[in-house]
Design a protein around this motif. Structure first.
Motif, PDB file in Angstrom:
ATOM      1  N   ARG A  23       0.835  -1.201   0.000  1.00 59.59           N
ATOM      2  CA  ARG A  23       0.000   0.000   0.000  1.00 59.59           C
ATOM      3  C   ARG A  23       0.868   1.248   0.000  1.00 59.59           C
ATOM      4  O   ARG A  23       2.070   1.178   0.190  1.00 59.59           O
ATOM      5  N   VAL A  24       0.208   2.386  -0.136  1.00 57.52           N
ATOM      6  CA  VAL A  24       0.890   3.663   0.049  1.00 57.52           C
ATOM      7  C   VAL A  24       1.078   3.863   1.537  1.00 57.52           C
ATOM      8  O   VAL A  24       0.144   3.689   2.322  1.00 57.52           O
ATOM      9  N   GLY A  25       2.288   4.171   1.912  1.00 63.59           N
ATOM     10  CA  GLY A  25       2.614   4.459   3.298  1.00 63.59           C
ATOM     11  C   GLY A  25       3.309   5.801   3.359  1.00 63.59           C
ATOM     12  O   GLY A  25       3.280   6.585   2.393  1.00 63.59           O
ATOM     13  N   HIS A  26       3.961   6.050   4.475  1.00 63.01           N
ATOM     14  CA  HIS A  26       4.656   7.326   4.655  1.00 63.01           C
ATOM     15  C   HIS A  26       5.999   7.067   5.312  1.00 63.01           C
ATOM     16  O   HIS A  26       6.140   6.142   6.122  1.00 63.01           O
ATOM     17  N   ALA A  27       6.980   7.884   4.947  1.00 62.02           N
ATOM     18  CA  ALA A  27       8.333   7.745   5.472  1.00 62.02           C
ATOM     19  C   ALA A  27       9.021   9.100   5.432  1.00 62.02           C
ATOM     20  O   ALA A  27       8.507  10.063   4.841  1.00 62.02           O
ATOM     21  N   VAL A  28      10.171   9.158   6.051  1.00 61.71           N
ATOM     22  CA  VAL A  28      10.985  10.369   5.971  1.00 61.71           C
ATOM     23  C   VAL A  28      11.677  10.336   4.606  1.00 61.71           C
ATOM     24  O   VAL A  28      12.610   9.573   4.388  1.00 61.71           O
ATOM     25  N   LEU A  35      10.950  20.011   2.659  1.00 53.60           N
ATOM     26  CA  LEU A  35       9.796  20.806   3.053  1.00 53.60           C
ATOM     27  C   LEU A  35       9.999  21.456   4.413  1.00 53.60           C
ATOM     28  O   LEU A  35       9.601  22.589   4.638  1.00 53.60           O
ATOM     29  N   TRP A  36      10.607  20.710   5.353  1.00 51.46           N
ATOM     30  CA  TRP A  36      10.878  21.206   6.702  1.00 51.46           C
ATOM     31  C   TRP A  36      12.362  21.056   7.030  1.00 51.46           C
ATOM     32  O   TRP A  36      12.755  20.197   7.831  1.00 51.46           O
ATOM     33  N   PRO A  37      13.193  21.889   6.438  1.00 53.19           N
ATOM     34  CA  PRO A  37      14.643  21.734   6.613  1.00 53.19           C
ATOM     35  C   PRO A  37      15.131  21.980   8.039  1.00 53.19           C
ATOM     36  O   PRO A  37      16.211  21.507   8.402  1.00 53.19           O
ATOM     37  N   ALA A  47       5.925  13.842  11.427  1.00 59.05           N
ATOM     38  CA  ALA A  47       5.188  14.312  10.244  1.00 59.05           C
ATOM     39  C   ALA A  47       4.745  13.135   9.378  1.00 59.05           C
ATOM     40  O   ALA A  47       3.611  13.117   8.879  1.00 59.05           O
ATOM     41  N   ALA A  48       5.616  12.141   9.204  1.00 60.38           N
ATOM     42  CA  ALA A  48       5.257  10.964   8.404  1.00 60.38           C
ATOM     43  C   ALA A  48       4.139  10.175   9.092  1.00 60.38           C
ATOM     44  O   ALA A  48       3.198   9.724   8.440  1.00 60.38           O
ATOM     45  N   GLN A  49       4.232  10.031  10.412  1.00 55.96           N
ATOM     46  CA  GLN A  49       3.194   9.320  11.155  1.00 55.96           C
ATOM     47  C   GLN A  49       1.865  10.069  11.054  1.00 55.96           C
ATOM     48  O   GLN A  49       0.808   9.455  10.877  1.00 55.96           O
ATOM     49  N   SER A  50       1.895  11.381  11.142  1.00 56.71           N
ATOM     50  CA  SER A  50       0.670  12.182  11.043  1.00 56.71           C
ATOM     51  C   SER A  50       0.031  12.043   9.665  1.00 56.71           C
ATOM     52  O   SER A  50      -1.198  11.957   9.551  1.00 56.71           O
ATOM     53  N   ALA A  51       0.852  12.005   8.629  1.00 58.79           N
ATOM     54  CA  ALA A  51       0.321  11.813   7.277  1.00 58.79           C
ATOM     55  C   ALA A  51      -0.329  10.434   7.154  1.00 58.79           C
ATOM     56  O   ALA A  51      -1.367  10.292   6.503  1.00 58.79           O
ATOM     57  N   ALA A  52       0.271   9.428   7.791  1.00 59.45           N
ATOM     58  CA  ALA A  52      -0.328   8.097   7.775  1.00 59.45           C
ATOM     59  C   ALA A  52      -1.655   8.090   8.535  1.00 59.45           C
ATOM     60  O   ALA A  52      -2.604   7.411   8.134  1.00 59.45           O
ATOM     61  N   ALA A  53      -1.748   8.858   9.617  1.00 54.28           N
ATOM     62  CA  ALA A  53      -3.019   8.966  10.351  1.00 54.28           C
ATOM     63  C   ALA A  53      -4.089   9.572   9.456  1.00 54.28           C
ATOM     64  O   ALA A  53      -5.249   9.140   9.478  1.00 54.28           O
ATOM     65  N   ARG A  83       9.325   2.656  -2.612  1.00 52.38           N
ATOM     66  CA  ARG A  83       9.571   3.471  -3.805  1.00 52.38           C
ATOM     67  C   ARG A  83       8.954   4.844  -3.611  1.00 52.38           C
ATOM     68  O   ARG A  83       7.804   4.966  -3.167  1.00 52.38           O
ATOM     69  N   LEU A  84       9.733   5.875  -3.932  1.00 50.00           N
ATOM     70  CA  LEU A  84       9.199   7.235  -3.906  1.00 50.00           C
ATOM     71  C   LEU A  84       8.154   7.377  -5.002  1.00 50.00           C
ATOM     72  O   LEU A  84       8.302   6.810  -6.089  1.00 50.00           O
ATOM     73  N   LEU A  85       7.116   8.120  -4.741  1.00 49.10           N
ATOM     74  CA  LEU A  85       6.062   8.350  -5.729  1.00 49.10           C
ATOM     75  C   LEU A  85       6.399   9.569  -6.578  1.00 49.10           C
ATOM     76  O   LEU A  85       6.858  10.588  -6.048  1.00 49.10           O
ATOM     77  N   ASP A  86       6.168   9.456  -7.875  1.00 52.05           N
ATOM     78  CA  ASP A  86       6.462  10.571  -8.778  1.00 52.05           C
ATOM     79  C   ASP A  86       5.627  11.801  -8.461  1.00 52.05           C
ATOM     80  O   ASP A  86       6.136  12.897  -8.374  1.00 52.05           O
ATOM     81  N   ASP A  87       4.343  11.620  -8.315  1.00 49.50           N
ATOM     82  CA  ASP A  87       3.435  12.732  -8.014  1.00 49.50           C
ATOM     83  C   ASP A  87       2.799  12.504  -6.658  1.00 49.50           C
ATOM     84  O   ASP A  87       1.578  12.369  -6.530  1.00 49.50           O
ATOM     85  N   ALA A  88       3.625  12.469  -5.627  1.00 52.16           N
ATOM     86  CA  ALA A  88       3.144  12.169  -4.285  1.00 52.16           C
ATOM     87  C   ALA A  88       2.136  13.211  -3.818  1.00 52.16           C
ATOM     88  O   ALA A  88       2.369  14.413  -3.970  1.00 52.16           O
ATOM     89  N   PRO A  89       1.008  12.769  -3.239  1.00 46.22           N
ATOM     90  CA  PRO A  89       0.007  13.713  -2.745  1.00 46.22           C
ATOM     91  C   PRO A  89       0.522  14.523  -1.550  1.00 46.22           C
ATOM     92  O   PRO A  89       0.074  15.637  -1.328  1.00 46.22           O
ATOM     93  N   VAL A  90       1.445  13.944  -0.779  1.00 42.15           N
ATOM     94  CA  VAL A  90       2.110  14.634   0.324  1.00 42.15           C
ATOM     95  C   VAL A  90       3.582  14.235   0.296  1.00 42.15           C
ATOM     96  O   VAL A  90       3.943  13.193  -0.251  1.00 42.15           O
ATOM     97  N   ALA A  91       4.410  15.049   0.904  1.00 39.83           N
ATOM     98  CA  ALA A  91       5.861  14.865   0.804  1.00 39.83           C
ATOM     99  C   ALA A  91       6.365  13.547   1.379  1.00 39.83           C
ATOM    100  O   ALA A  91       7.411  13.052   0.972  1.00 39.83           O
ATOM    101  N   SER A  92       5.629  12.945   2.278  1.00 37.91           N
ATOM    102  CA  SER A  92       6.085  11.711   2.925  1.00 37.91           C
ATOM    103  C   SER A  92       5.591  10.439   2.239  1.00 37.91           C
ATOM    104  O   SER A  92       5.995   9.332   2.611  1.00 37.91           O
ATOM    105  N   ALA A  93       4.737  10.552   1.245  1.00 32.50           N
ATOM    106  CA  ALA A  93       4.103   9.378   0.635  1.00 32.50           C
ATOM    107  C   ALA A  93       5.113   8.524  -0.126  1.00 32.50           C
ATOM    108  O   ALA A  93       5.943   9.029  -0.880  1.00 32.50           O
ATOM    109  N   VAL A  94       5.019   7.205   0.114  1.00 33.29           N
ATOM    110  CA  VAL A  94       5.849   6.222  -0.586  1.00 33.29           C
ATOM    111  C   VAL A  94       4.984   5.007  -0.904  1.00 33.29           C
ATOM    112  O   VAL A  94       3.947   4.793  -0.287  1.00 33.29           O
TER     113      VAL A  94
END
Length: 152
Positions: A23-28, A35-37, A47-53, A83-94
């Motif tokens: 499935r689509v998950g989230h990671a750093v 996005l948040w340097p 942030a990745a956990q929040s996106a997964a929530a 795998r990184l997504l080409d057009d990720a809906p959010v920056a953490s999506a994989v």
């Protein structure tokens, strides 16, 4: 690689042994770091956990029969399975291409049962409920406690 997978309690508690499908998950990701340097590893992980929530909330919107609590599984999977997504809906999506059993799970994060009303309302599109959920932290559970996670 540590990934955060959006799931529902039904996926965890009604099948034994527990095996999550790809499935689509989230990671750093590099995009999240960019996005948040000024964040540190802990902030990026949060942030990745929040996106997964948020992803779990979408699953609940699609399955109103599932217990109305956001659920995130933290898991360690091989780098080659992410795998990184080409057009990720959010920056953490994989994209996580492997199945994830309990041996790969590090922990499970779930809303407290008192949040169920807001979760159900948010899954139905209530913006105020979504904002209230943004203020809530998910509770931490060990993988051995999956069957004991309260649903209400």
């Amino acid at each position: 690689m540590r990934v955060y997978l959006p799931v529902t309690l039904a996926e965890l508690q009604h099948v034994s042994p527990v095996v999550l499908t790809p499935r689509v998950g989230h990671a750093v990701t590099p995009a999240l770091r960019e996005l948040w340097p000024d964040e540190d590893d802990e902030g990026w992980e949060y942030a990745a956990q929040s996106a997964a929530a948020d992803g779990s909330l979408l699953l609940l919107a699609a399955d109103p029969t599932a217990p109305a609590l956001r659920v995130v599984v933290a898991a360690d999977v091989p780098d080659a399975s992410v795998r990184l997504l080409d057009d990720a809906p959010v920056a953490s999506a994989v994209e996580v291409s492997c199945e994830v059993g309990t041996s790969r799970m590090a922990s499970v994060h779930v809303d407290e049962p008192a949040a169920a009303g807001d979760v159900a309302a948010a899954a139905g599109g209530d913006e105020a409920a979504i904002e209230r959920l943004d203020e809530r932290d998910l509770l931490w559970y060990d993988v051995t406690e999956i069957g004991e996670i309260p649903t209400r």
